[in-house]
Scaffold this motif. Sequence first.
Motif, PDB file in Angstrom:
ATOM      1  N   UNK A 108       0.863  -1.184   0.000  1.00 55.31           N
ATOM      2  CA  UNK A 108       0.000   0.000   0.000  1.00 55.31           C
ATOM      3  C   UNK A 108       0.895   1.229   0.000  1.00 55.31           C
ATOM      4  N   UNK A 109       0.720   2.145  -0.939  1.00 51.21           N
ATOM      5  CA  UNK A 109       1.584   3.343  -0.999  1.00 51.21           C
ATOM      6  C   UNK A 109       1.539   4.147   0.300  1.00 51.21           C
ATOM      7  N   UNK A 110       2.660   4.784   0.625  1.00 53.66           N
ATOM      8  CA  UNK A 110       2.739   5.621   1.819  1.00 53.66           C
ATOM      9  C   UNK A 110       1.722   6.758   1.733  1.00 53.66           C
ATOM     10  N   UNK A 111       1.124   7.094   2.870  1.00 57.03           N
ATOM     11  CA  UNK A 111       0.092   8.129   2.883  1.00 57.03           C
ATOM     12  C   UNK A 111       0.043   8.774   4.268  1.00 57.03           C
ATOM     13  N   UNK A 112      -0.379  10.037   4.292  1.00 58.79           N
ATOM     14  CA  UNK A 112      -0.591  10.739   5.558  1.00 58.79           C
ATOM     15  C   UNK A 112      -2.088  10.777   5.853  1.00 58.79           C
ATOM     16  N   UNK A 113      -2.445  10.489   7.095  1.00 62.81           N
ATOM     17  CA  UNK A 113      -3.843  10.490   7.516  1.00 62.81           C
ATOM     18  C   UNK A 113      -4.051  11.580   8.570  1.00 62.81           C
ATOM     19  N   UNK A 114      -4.882  12.553   8.237  1.00 61.68           N
ATOM     20  CA  UNK A 114      -5.124  13.665   9.137  1.00 61.68           C
ATOM     21  C   UNK A 114      -6.023  13.308  10.303  1.00 61.68           C
ATOM     22  N   UNK A 115      -6.318  14.308  11.121  1.00 59.43           N
ATOM     23  CA  UNK A 115      -7.142  14.106  12.310  1.00 59.43           C
ATOM     24  C   UNK A 115      -8.543  13.631  11.921  1.00 59.43           C
ATOM     25  N   UNK A 116      -8.969  12.530  12.517  1.00 57.46           N
ATOM     26  CA  UNK A 116     -10.312  11.966  12.312  1.00 57.46           C
ATOM     27  C   UNK A 116     -10.566  11.529  10.868  1.00 57.46           C
ATOM     28  N   UNK A 117      -9.536  11.469  10.036  1.00 62.01           N
ATOM     29  CA  UNK A 117      -9.716  11.091   8.636  1.00 62.01           C
ATOM     30  C   UNK A 117      -9.877   9.578   8.482  1.00 62.01           C
ATOM     31  N   UNK A 118     -10.451   9.184   7.344  1.00 57.02           N
ATOM     32  CA  UNK A 118     -10.632   7.765   7.004  1.00 57.02           C
ATOM     33  C   UNK A 118     -10.008   7.503   5.638  1.00 57.02           C
ATOM     34  N   UNK A 119      -9.223   6.440   5.531  1.00 58.98           N
ATOM     35  CA  UNK A 119      -8.652   6.016   4.253  1.00 58.98           C
ATOM     36  C   UNK A 119      -9.201   4.635   3.897  1.00 58.98           C
ATOM     37  N   UNK A 120      -9.454   4.436   2.613  1.00 60.08           N
ATOM     38  CA  UNK A 120      -9.957   3.152   2.135  1.00 60.08           C
ATOM     39  C   UNK A 120      -9.022   2.628   1.059  1.00 60.08           C
ATOM     40  N   UNK A 121      -8.543   1.389   1.227  1.00 61.97           N
ATOM     41  CA  UNK A 121      -7.662   0.754   0.258  1.00 61.97           C
ATOM     42  C   UNK A 121      -8.342  -0.511  -0.273  1.00 61.97           C
ATOM     43  N   UNK A 122      -8.074  -0.824  -1.545  1.00 61.99           N
ATOM     44  CA  UNK A 122      -8.664  -2.023  -2.165  1.00 61.99           C
ATOM     45  C   UNK A 122      -7.579  -2.812  -2.898  1.00 61.99           C
ATOM     46  N   UNK A 123      -6.654  -3.404  -2.162  1.00 64.19           N
ATOM     47  CA  UNK A 123      -5.560  -4.144  -2.805  1.00 64.19           C
ATOM     48  C   UNK A 123      -5.999  -5.522  -3.287  1.00 64.19           C
ATOM     49  N   UNK A 124      -5.309  -6.021  -4.322  1.00 69.67           N
ATOM     50  CA  UNK A 124      -5.476  -7.392  -4.779  1.00 69.67           C
ATOM     51  C   UNK A 124      -4.485  -8.283  -4.037  1.00 69.67           C
ATOM     52  N   UNK A 125      -4.928  -9.487  -3.701  1.00 65.07           N
ATOM     53  CA  UNK A 125      -4.070 -10.481  -3.057  1.00 65.07           C
ATOM     54  C   UNK A 125      -3.988 -11.709  -3.958  1.00 65.07           C
ATOM     55  N   UNK A 126      -2.743 -12.120  -4.259  1.00 57.70           N
ATOM     56  CA  UNK A 126      -2.528 -13.245  -5.167  1.00 57.70           C
ATOM     57  C   UNK A 126      -1.724 -14.344  -4.466  1.00 57.70           C
ATOM     58  N   UNK A 127      -2.041 -15.564  -4.840  1.00 58.51           N
ATOM     59  CA  UNK A 127      -1.247 -16.701  -4.390  1.00 58.51           C
ATOM     60  C   UNK A 127      -1.489 -17.866  -5.333  1.00 58.51           C
ATOM     61  N   UNK A 128      -0.498 -18.245  -6.100  1.00 54.36           N
ATOM     62  CA  UNK A 128      -0.665 -19.306  -7.102  1.00 54.36           C
ATOM     63  C   UNK A 128       0.079 -20.571  -6.687  1.00 54.36           C
TER      64      UNK A 128
END
Length: 211
Positions: A108-128
């Motif tokens: 997940x790329x580096x990010x700054x999260x401010x006061x009371x903020x919400x971040x949403x990430x949707x990464x893919x997970x692979x395993x073959x």
Amino acid sequence: MSVKECTHHKERKKKLVQRFCGCLLILLFIILLTILIIWAVLQPKKPRFTLQDATIFNFNVSAPNIFSTTLQISISSRNPNSRIGIYYDNLDVFATYRDQQITYYTVIPAVYQGHKDVNLWSPFLYGNNVPIAPFNGPQLKEDQAAGAVWLTVKVSGRVRWKVGTVITGRYHLHVTCPAYIPFGNTPRYGGIVVGNAVKYQLSQRCEVTAS
């Protein structure tokens, strides 16, 4: 120089050293006390993570002890602090089965999260074709027969706290999110068909530790 003058000079030097050490200890005490008071007033809290959903593109056992996995998760993070910002550095997301990693790391790329903020990430997970330890084989067969399996989505990385213009050193962040994942690509347990995948709403609260 007389012996009396030499002794007086040594005693004066000794007193100066003692005063310096005393002042230094008092200064350090004041600094530590100030930090503790500020920390107590701010009442820093760990970020809160929630595993929102999982979209399954591929999830099966191609051999008795081999996983193949392709899924996308949505995970949110909320900063509960009103005076403290959070820097997320180099977060890695992956899935495990009974404490064994079954997907590669997704960054997940580096990010700054401010006061009371919400971040949403949707990464893919692979395993073959990931082999599972033999001692997990019997449990995997039972899960396969039941049609679903308990996985654990984990987030691992480093965070820094920002108070005003002051930024702390890096702390280790560990997030653990349980997830009940059905096998195959059919909409079981309330899944919603999305193209060639099935999406499951989880809304699972995660355990968070920082050290």
